[in-house]
Design an enzyme around this catalytic site. Structure first.
Site, PDB file in Angstrom:
ATOM      1  N   LEU A  52      -1.187   2.009  -6.603  1.00  0.00           N
ATOM      2  CA  LEU A  52      -2.388   2.012  -5.776  1.00  0.00           C
ATOM      3  C   LEU A  52      -3.296   0.974  -6.406  1.00  0.00           C
ATOM      4  CD1 LEU A  52      -3.047   5.852  -5.367  1.00  0.00           C
ATOM      5  CD2 LEU A  52      -2.328   4.262  -3.574  1.00  0.00           C
ATOM      6  N   ASP A  53      -3.894   0.103  -5.595  1.00  0.00           N
ATOM      7  CA  ASP A  53      -4.741  -0.927  -6.176  1.00  0.00           C
ATOM      8  C   ASP A  53      -5.997  -0.296  -6.790  1.00  0.00           C
ATOM      9  OD1 ASP A  53      -6.805  -0.794  -4.162  1.00  0.00           O
ATOM     10  OD2 ASP A  53      -5.577  -2.034  -2.869  1.00  0.00           O
ATOM     11  N   GLU A  54      -6.725  -1.081  -7.528  1.00  0.00           N
ATOM     12  CA  GLU A  54      -7.879  -0.596  -8.283  1.00  0.00           C
ATOM     13  C   GLU A  54      -8.901   0.116  -7.400  1.00  0.00           C
ATOM     14  OE1 GLU A  54     -11.026  -2.372 -11.602  1.00  0.00           O
ATOM     15  OE2 GLU A  54      -9.723  -3.738 -10.506  1.00  0.00           O
TER      16      GLU A  54
END
Length: 196
Positions: A52-54
């Site tokens: 999951l991206d930041e």
């Protein structure tokens, strides 16, 4: 004498907003970032299954079993996301998301595979996010559920943007049969197996 069987360890976590889906980094530019390793004392060899991206949050599975990771990352296992998008999304736009839209991927155009998508009539009950999302005074927002079997880099965000509804908040709520349920940001639960 029997060879000893490797005992793998598995975790279900709620990745908070602002964390990277990795445990550490040697990159000097990332030293100020938040990593999963600060949430729990994970065993050696642990890996995130998918990322999951930041700026995204929600369900993230961790394991020491590479074969399990490969299976869950395959196109056989559904991943469901709730996306809060900028604007009042219409049924026609939802249909575009369902049939597939063109996004950029590795510098090339890519048409996403058909997926399940529908507008959520009720705002989902999710943990409060650490960073405030703009309020309704700046225009309406909508919540959409998207269920994918593929997982290109930032795919959900690119898809909603491609149809004119940028994502403001993105939460993965399900991987296969595993639901986020009442988990709170930063929760870590060790399990015997995933049962996806």
């Amino acid at each position: 004498m029997e060879a000893s069987k490797t005992i793998h360890r598995h975790y279900i976590i709620y990745k908070p907003y602002g964390y990277l889906s990795q445990f550490a980094s040697n990159d000097s530019k990332q030293q100020s970032k938040k990593f999963l390793g600060s949430l729990h004392d994970f065993p050696e060899g642990i890996m995130a299954i998918g990322r999951l991206d930041e700026a995204s949050e929600g369900l993230l599975l961790l394991t020491t079993d590479g074969k399990m990771s490969d299976f869950i990352n395959s196109k056989k296992v559904e991943k469901e996301y709730y996306a809060q998008v900028d604007g009042a999304i219409s049924d026609a736009i939802i249909e575009q998301l369902k049939t597939g839209v063109e996004i950029g991927f590795h510098g090339k155009k890519y048409k996403t595979k058909p997926c399940h998508a529908f507008k959520l009539d009720v705002i989902p009950e999710l943990p409060k996010r650490s960073k405030k999302i703009r309020d309704e005074r700046h225009g309406p927002t909508s919540w959409v559920s998207m269920i994918l079997k593929e997982g290109k880099f930032r795919q959900v965000r690119k898809m909603t943007s491609a149809v004119g509804f940028p994502t403001l908040r993105l939460v993965r709520v399900r991987v296969g049969a595993i639901h986020v349920n009442n988990m709170q940001a930063g929760d870590v639960v060790e399990v015997d197996t995933f049962g996806v």
